[in-house]
Design a protein around this motif. Structure first.
Motif, PDB file in Angstrom:
ATOM      1  N   GLY A 156       1.134  -1.229  -0.294  1.00  0.00           N
ATOM      2  CA  GLY A 156       0.456   0.100  -0.165  1.00  0.00           C
ATOM      3  C   GLY A 156       0.713   1.661   0.277  1.00  0.00           C
ATOM      4  N   TYR A 157       0.946   2.452  -0.543  1.00  0.00           N
ATOM      5  CA  TYR A 157       0.851   3.480  -0.879  1.00  0.00           C
ATOM      6  C   TYR A 157      -0.159   4.772  -0.530  1.00  0.00           C
ATOM      7  N   ARG A 158       0.481   6.025  -0.482  1.00  0.00           N
ATOM      8  CA  ARG A 158      -0.066   6.823  -0.510  1.00  0.00           C
ATOM      9  C   ARG A 158       0.085   8.226  -1.544  1.00  0.00           C
ATOM     10  N   VAL A 159      -0.625   8.756  -2.172  1.00  0.00           N
ATOM     11  CA  VAL A 159      -0.030   9.937  -2.715  1.00  0.00           C
ATOM     12  C   VAL A 159      -0.560  10.618  -2.295  1.00  0.00           C
ATOM     13  N   PHE A 160       0.281  11.746  -2.567  1.00  0.00           N
ATOM     14  CA  PHE A 160      -0.162  13.691  -2.266  1.00  0.00           C
ATOM     15  C   PHE A 160       0.196  14.277  -3.120  1.00  0.00           C
ATOM     16  N   ALA A 161      -1.071  15.419  -3.662  1.00  0.00           N
ATOM     17  CA  ALA A 161      -0.748  16.243  -4.075  1.00  0.00           C
ATOM     18  C   ALA A 161      -1.010  17.848  -3.877  1.00  0.00           C
ATOM     19  N   ASP A 162      -0.047  18.563  -3.704  1.00  0.00           N
ATOM     20  CA  ASP A 162       0.490  19.558  -2.737  1.00  0.00           C
ATOM     21  C   ASP A 162       0.419  21.073  -4.033  1.00  0.00           C
ATOM     22  N   PHE A 163      -0.796  21.679  -3.457  1.00  0.00           N
ATOM     23  CA  PHE A 163      -0.485  22.382  -4.507  1.00  0.00           C
ATOM     24  C   PHE A 163      -1.841  23.789  -4.234  1.00  0.00           C
ATOM     25  N   THR A 164      -1.516  25.120  -5.011  1.00  0.00           N
ATOM     26  CA  THR A 164      -2.190  26.282  -4.479  1.00  0.00           C
ATOM     27  C   THR A 164      -3.495  26.288  -6.063  1.00  0.00           C
ATOM     28  N   PRO A 165      -4.680  26.430  -6.234  1.00  0.00           N
ATOM     29  CA  PRO A 165      -5.341  26.860  -7.272  1.00  0.00           C
ATOM     30  C   PRO A 165      -5.130  28.088  -7.652  1.00  0.00           C
ATOM     31  N   ASP A 166      -5.277  28.783  -8.755  1.00  0.00           N
ATOM     32  CA  ASP A 166      -5.485  30.052  -9.152  1.00  0.00           C
ATOM     33  C   ASP A 166      -6.406  30.117  -9.098  1.00  0.00           C
ATOM     34  N   ILE A 167      -7.313  30.381  -8.033  1.00  0.00           N
ATOM     35  CA  ILE A 167      -8.334  30.866  -7.961  1.00  0.00           C
ATOM     36  C   ILE A 167      -8.549  31.980  -7.007  1.00  0.00           C
ATOM     37  N   LYS A 168      -9.378  32.940  -6.904  1.00  0.00           N
ATOM     38  CA  LYS A 168      -9.524  34.371  -6.335  1.00  0.00           C
ATOM     39  C   LYS A 168      -9.699  33.480  -4.585  1.00  0.00           C
ATOM     40  N   GLY A 169      -9.134  33.870  -3.576  1.00  0.00           N
ATOM     41  CA  GLY A 169      -9.423  33.506  -2.585  1.00  0.00           C
ATOM     42  C   GLY A 169      -8.663  31.946  -2.194  1.00  0.00           C
ATOM     43  N   ALA A 170      -8.859  31.617  -3.020  1.00  0.00           N
ATOM     44  CA  ALA A 170      -7.594  30.122  -3.206  1.00  0.00           C
ATOM     45  C   ALA A 170      -6.973  29.610  -1.978  1.00  0.00           C
ATOM     46  N   ARG A 171      -6.179  28.844  -0.686  1.00  0.00           N
ATOM     47  CA  ARG A 171      -5.873  29.058  -0.225  1.00  0.00           C
ATOM     48  C   ARG A 171      -4.395  27.299  -0.588  1.00  0.00           C
ATOM     49  N   GLY A 172      -3.782  26.964  -0.251  1.00  0.00           N
ATOM     50  CA  GLY A 172      -3.129  25.488  -0.754  1.00  0.00           C
ATOM     51  C   GLY A 172      -3.517  24.676   0.190  1.00  0.00           C
ATOM     52  N   LEU A 173      -3.657  24.041  -0.489  1.00  0.00           N
ATOM     53  CA  LEU A 173      -3.917  21.974  -0.300  1.00  0.00           C
ATOM     54  C   LEU A 173      -3.099  20.848   0.038  1.00  0.00           C
ATOM     55  N   THR A 174      -3.168  19.965   1.053  1.00  0.00           N
ATOM     56  CA  THR A 174      -2.434  18.773  -0.152  1.00  0.00           C
ATOM     57  C   THR A 174      -3.684  17.696   0.348  1.00  0.00           C
ATOM     58  N   LEU A 175      -3.771  16.897  -0.556  1.00  0.00           N
ATOM     59  CA  LEU A 175      -5.533  16.541  -0.848  1.00  0.00           C
ATOM     60  C   LEU A 175      -4.268  15.343  -0.982  1.00  0.00           C
ATOM     61  N   GLY A 176      -4.812  13.728  -0.079  1.00  0.00           N
ATOM     62  CA  GLY A 176      -4.085  12.012  -1.167  1.00  0.00           C
ATOM     63  C   GLY A 176      -5.007  11.613  -1.118  1.00  0.00           C
ATOM     64  N   ALA A 177      -4.501   9.955  -2.105  1.00  0.00           N
ATOM     65  CA  ALA A 177      -5.409   9.374  -2.234  1.00  0.00           C
ATOM     66  C   ALA A 177      -3.956   8.193  -2.559  1.00  0.00           C
ATOM     67  N   ASP A 178      -5.477   6.567  -2.569  1.00  0.00           N
ATOM     68  CA  ASP A 178      -3.939   5.146  -2.436  1.00  0.00           C
ATOM     69  C   ASP A 178      -3.725   4.630  -3.479  1.00  0.00           C
ATOM     70  N   LEU A 179      -2.536   4.280  -3.744  1.00  0.00           N
ATOM     71  CA  LEU A 179      -2.310   3.273  -4.591  1.00  0.00           C
ATOM     72  C   LEU A 179      -1.882   2.249  -4.091  1.00  0.00           C
TER      73      LEU A 179
END
Length: 325
Positions: A156-179
């Motif tokens: 089992g692995y975990r994938v993390f996407a670390d980003f900030t969308p270029d949308i007004k008022g958006a904050r940075g996020l780290t979302l995860g999914a299983d691999l």
């Protein structure tokens, strides 16, 4: 690995889905260092081996109270990590494909803010925390991201996407999914704490430790052939980057270094300083990336935050004796 207990990739995937923690016990495991960028802010095709900050679960340089750890949710703030590649084969080169989906508009996000030279940073880690990759995928015009990856062990692995969308008022996020990585799998125990890690001829020492709910300093010293390294090279705007993953649920904690190249105070080694706050008691795996002689290396440590073990740690008085690295 202990070959007495073997599980299938299917079982590993089920364990990941139900939050089963593979990472327990003792023992120092391998850390895989990846290719380095050709220059500051740029990367090779792999673009692996470095970390960055500025998102959920990250510490600011002030070391204040952290936000909720990142990576535990596949969707947040109306955005979802859609992992197209959900299963790969161990030891084989594979293209990992995914997208960030705007759930309200039901379409891929195609605009991101650049941070530390990249629009998105991708972490892939095994649930036993002995395999780690920091990747920089390429985005197609339709918002689909792709990156080559080769994972050495099944499980089992975990994938993390670390980003900030270029949308007004958006904050940075780290979302995860299983691999799931197919093949016979035998997860390792969590590597034992140690104050020293060696990688590619370099010796990295750690002083200090994590404390739940309060900021504390983590000081890494880098040496090669017994001599302090005093000419570390900037890598994505810093002399070092640190990612911490909590053993068990793999909560993602990203930390900024204290100071930066060119600020008139921060030296290019041998020490790299961070301030971090653990969101809870428990065991954490720290992955430090540093660049020297044109190549990025990754040194890994196990630390415990809180509890009796942490109280008796000698290094900096913050860590635990038998539970430092």
């Amino acid at each position: 690995m202990n070959t007495g207990v073997r599980i299938t990739a299917f079982a590993a995937a089920l364990a990941a889905a139900f939050g089963t923690a593979y990472a327990v016990g003792q023992g120092m495991g391998p850390v895989v260092a990846e290719a380095e960028p050709a220059r500051h802010g740029g990367h090779t095709d792999e673009g692996q081996g470095e970390a960055r900050g500025g998102h959920d679960g990250h510490e600011g340089e002030s070391g204040g109270t952290p936000s909720a750890p990142g990576g535990l949710q596949v969707s947040e703030a109306g955005l979802r990590l859609d992992l197209e590649t959900q299963r790969v084969e161990a030891g084989r080169n594979t293209e990992l494909r995914f997208a960030v989906v705007d759930e309200k508009k039901d379409r891929h996000v195609t605009a991101f803010r650049r941070e530390h030279g990249k629009e998105l940073h991708l972490i892939v880690a095994s649930r036993d925390l002995t395999t780690y990759r920091h990747l920089h995928p390429v985005r197609a015009a339709d918002g689909t991201w792709s990156v080559p990856v080769r994972l050495p062990e099944a499980g089992g692995y975990r994938v993390f996407a670390d980003f900030t969308p270029d949308i007004k008022g958006a904050r940075g996020l780290t979302l995860g999914a299983d691999l799931a990585v197919s093949g016979p799998a035998d997860p390792d125990p969590l590597p034992a704490p140690s104050a020293t890690a060696t990688v590619d001829g370099y010796e990295v020492t750690l002083t200090g430790g994590l404390r739940p709910g309060t900021g504390s300093e983590l000081l890494f010293g880098v040496a090669k052939d017994g001599e302090p390294v005093t000419d570390l090279q900037p890598y994505l705007g810093a002399y070092g980057h640190l990612v911490a993953l909590r053993s068990g649920d793999l909560a993602y904690l990203h930390v900024h270094p204290n100071g930066e190249p060119g600020d008139g105070a921060t030296k290019p080694g041998p020490e790299i300083s961070f301030t971090a706050t653990a969101p809870s008691k428990g065991a954490y795996r720290l992955f430090l990336d540093f660049r020297h002689e044109g190549k990025v290396r990754t040194a890994a440590f196990t630390v415990h935050a809180g509890g009796p073990a942490a109280e008796r740690t000698p290094a900096g008085g913050d860590e635990e004796p038998g539970h430092r690295h």
